[in-house]
Design a protein around this motif. Structure first.
Motif, PDB file in Angstrom:
ATOM      1  N   ARG A   1       0.811  -1.222   0.000  1.00 20.35           N
ATOM      2  CA  ARG A   1       0.000   0.000   0.000  1.00 20.35           C
ATOM      3  C   ARG A   1       0.840   1.266   0.000  1.00 20.35           C
ATOM      4  O   ARG A   1       0.315   2.343  -0.267  1.00 20.35           O
ATOM      5  N   VAL A   2       2.128   1.160   0.308  1.00 24.34           N
ATOM      6  CA  VAL A   2       2.950   2.365   0.422  1.00 24.34           C
ATOM      7  C   VAL A   2       4.134   2.352  -0.548  1.00 24.34           C
ATOM      8  O   VAL A   2       5.200   2.867  -0.227  1.00 24.34           O
ATOM      9  N   LEU A   3       3.950   1.785  -1.709  1.00 25.35           N
ATOM     10  CA  LEU A   3       4.998   1.831  -2.728  1.00 25.35           C
ATOM     11  C   LEU A   3       5.234   3.281  -3.141  1.00 25.35           C
ATOM     12  O   LEU A   3       4.344   4.124  -3.007  1.00 25.35           O
ATOM     13  N   ALA A   4       6.398   3.572  -3.674  1.00 26.43           N
ATOM     14  CA  ALA A   4       6.750   4.944  -4.068  1.00 26.43           C
ATOM     15  C   ALA A   4       5.802   5.515  -5.113  1.00 26.43           C
ATOM     16  O   ALA A   4       5.606   6.718  -5.176  1.00 26.43           O
ATOM     17  N   ARG A   5       5.228   4.648  -5.937  1.00 23.82           N
ATOM     18  CA  ARG A   5       4.215   5.047  -6.923  1.00 23.82           C
ATOM     19  C   ARG A   5       3.063   4.050  -6.828  1.00 23.82           C
ATOM     20  O   ARG A   5       3.214   2.945  -6.343  1.00 23.82           O
ATOM     21  N   GLU A   6       1.927   4.460  -7.333  1.00 21.40           N
ATOM     22  CA  GLU A   6       0.741   3.601  -7.322  1.00 21.40           C
ATOM     23  C   GLU A   6       0.729   2.742  -8.587  1.00 21.40           C
ATOM     24  O   GLU A   6       0.787   3.250  -9.693  1.00 21.40           O
ATOM     25  N   PRO A   7       0.661   1.419  -8.437  1.00 18.98           N
ATOM     26  CA  PRO A   7       0.578   0.565  -9.623  1.00 18.98           C
ATOM     27  C   PRO A   7      -0.803   0.660 -10.265  1.00 18.98           C
ATOM     28  O   PRO A   7      -1.758   1.139  -9.646  1.00 18.98           O
ATOM     29  N   VAL A   8      -0.912   0.171 -11.483  1.00 19.84           N
ATOM     30  CA  VAL A   8      -2.203   0.113 -12.168  1.00 19.84           C
ATOM     31  C   VAL A   8      -3.133  -0.824 -11.398  1.00 19.84           C
ATOM     32  O   VAL A   8      -4.321  -0.564 -11.254  1.00 19.84           O
TER      33      VAL A   8
END
Length: 86
Positions: free
Chosen positions: A28-35
């Motif tokens: 939930r806290v990745l550097a960017r939001e995946p598709v």
């Protein structure tokens, strides 16, 4: 191009729920939001996280889940990248 990152780890026996929660929080806290993102569990306290990304190449720079604390897992995390062909 759509790239899918696979992250799979096996927890120390009996610590599967803890590893699952660790992976859910990290996804939930990745550097960017995946598709798209999905988290799975499997027998033998295994946890799998798949994330889908729009990327220019299979080796594109994409955020990945880190390695959990060594005391939580039985072996290094397995990571694979896949390119959609359909």
């Amino acid at each position: 191009m759509r790239v899918t990152l696979m992250w799979e780890a096996r927890a120390v026996q009996g610590r599967g729920p803890e590893l699952l929660e660790w992976a859910r929080a990290g996804a939930r806290v990745l550097a960017r939001e995946p598709v798209r993102r999905e988290v799975f569990r499997a027998p033998q306290d295994r946890v799998l996280v798949l994330t889908w990304w729009d990327a220019d190449a299979l080796d594109a720079e994409l955020p990945e889940l880190p390695e959990p604390d060594a005391a939580l897992i039985t072996r290094p995390v397995h990571r694979w990248r896949f390119e959609s062909v359909e």
